[in-house]
Design a protein around this motif. Sequence first.
Motif: not given
Length: 668
Positions: A111, A113, A236, A253-255, A288
């Motif tokens: 994850v 951020e 997440s 944010r992105r996974k 994560d």
Amino acid sequence: MDLQTAEQKISEVRTLLNQYGYEYYVLDKPSVPDAEYDRLMQELLELEEKFPQLKTPDSPSVRVGGEVLDVFEKVEHRTPMLSLGNAFNEQDLRDFDRRTRQAVGDDFSYVCELKIDGLAVSLRYEDGLFIQGATRGDGTIGEDITANLRTIKSIPLRLTEPVSLEVRGEAFMPKRSFEALNEARKERGEELFANPRNAAAGSLRQLDTKMAASRRLDIFLYGIGNPGDLGVVSHSEGLDYLDKLGFKTNKERRKCVKIDEVIDYVNGWVEKRPHLPYEIDGIVIKIDSLEQQAALGTTAKSPRWAIAYKFPAEEVVTTLKDIELSVGRTGVITPTAILEPVKVAGTTVQRASLHNEDLIREKDIKIGDKVVIKKAGDIIPEVVNVLADQRTGEEVDFHMPTHCPECESELVRLEGEVALRCINPKCPAQIREGLIHFVSRDAMNIDGLGEKVISQLFAEKLISDVADIYKLSYDQLIALERMGDKSVSNLLKAIEASKENSLEKLLFGLGIRHVGAKAAKTLAQEFGTMERLASASKEDLIAINEIGDKMADSIVSFFEQEEATELLQELASFGVNMEFKGVRKVSAEESNSIFAGKTVVLTGKLERLSRNEAKEKIETLGGNVAGSVSKKTHLVIAGEDAGSKLTKAQELGIKVWDEEKLLEELNK
């Protein structure tokens, strides 16, 4: 208006204000004009003034401030707030990815951020009500700034569910608020804040909460202290749960599954960074899965499951006017560049470390050169390179001295070191720096004994070692410049209070080479008393996780010195505490418990104990709690929804207990 009617009206107004505030400050989707919000707030203030018995800690009116504090109390974090390791380039990120794959395999995700440039804080909620907020401090002990945090309108005073939890976030000052604040200070002829981070930190450490409220701070929440206790299984999922509770999280944010995706995300924000309404100084990358986080574990300073990519520093050109030398508490001679003042990454820089003589030669630095300056990690100023093509011929070569600039002792370069060092134990600079270190925040934390006061006391020959601090009298201190009756009284109280510090504070303050604050805490937990630590052998020390050969040698050498023994005896005679005050890890030899000498792994959700509580109890009985299952594991405690660790334990034939069995053994 009678009390019952007032209570009903106040409830209606609060409900509306909470709804409008959430829409405006968290969702960024206001449904009413500002004037309507202000009208309702004024109505609430008037009602609560007329019926003060109806004012509650979660009322929106507390955000206005008005409380004046005497001092900030210390707060111990239930779960330590660790700092993150840094990455400065793509290779650092790929190395992090490689280490992670070696530890947990290829089946994991990240994850990513935004790393908000503000002040890390911890917020505690009981039954859904905000009860305490604190600064990060040293990661273990912070300062209670609850009253000021209540003035931040994006912090919910009551959650959407009656849960008890501790959450972490970054309080910050938006660019617009920062510009308005500095404009107002400029008009009043006051010193301007260097950057939004400093302004946010200064605002949250205001004793007047009305002043804090006027600064218009904001916050993004980024984590839960003990997510496993809430049934959360991934970072997440934890962020989504924070959204559900009414917290403000950062939606950028992105996974990511592959490290290439992470690098693309990082590079994208290097470009987009200037267009944000708040400052960021990097990207935080986390594994994560919480189970994989636990398997990776932590070092003494930072988690192995997360890393902070720091954006390339801003670079500027200025003139190197001179090179000064300073002597540190370990005798290292450090050259410092004195610069023509220049603004770098939001602050004015006048000095930059040159580290050592080899660096000066390698970069061919001369006094008078035009040099390129940057801040390493946006914090520490350093000289990047020299603009040799702009030389005029008037530049002057610099040569390191052969003798100490403070005591005139001959300098030496120890084998394997690049630094020149003064090895005179009576060098006044080393003694003075050692005293400054002893009273510092992470050590004995004696408020009022800053660098200037220590230097003054040392120059007046009132102190020559750390024990002398405990001999200081009112008459000696009141005679010093700029020391009034109140300052002296407060200082003497702070000195007296420092005697009660836990052992790790004293250990760090003694300045034993290679022993940092985290290692000092580990040593204090392991040995419990100064006496036990002083008699420990090198073998005893290196048997402890996180203690290596160098540190062990240094500790043994320190306690072998007659001067060290005499100093500790003198400190003890003044009443300075020599024992660890936290929950101590008991050795297997000291315990007759079933856990003594056993390696235990916790997995799944426990109903009656948090993981931290279980870990603490097992360690007090001589056990060692590990993050992953291996052939060396003796026992696995499996709660609800236990995953791969339970499966692996069964495959290896390792004994498995449920929580009931654990509690039965703990209560024997």
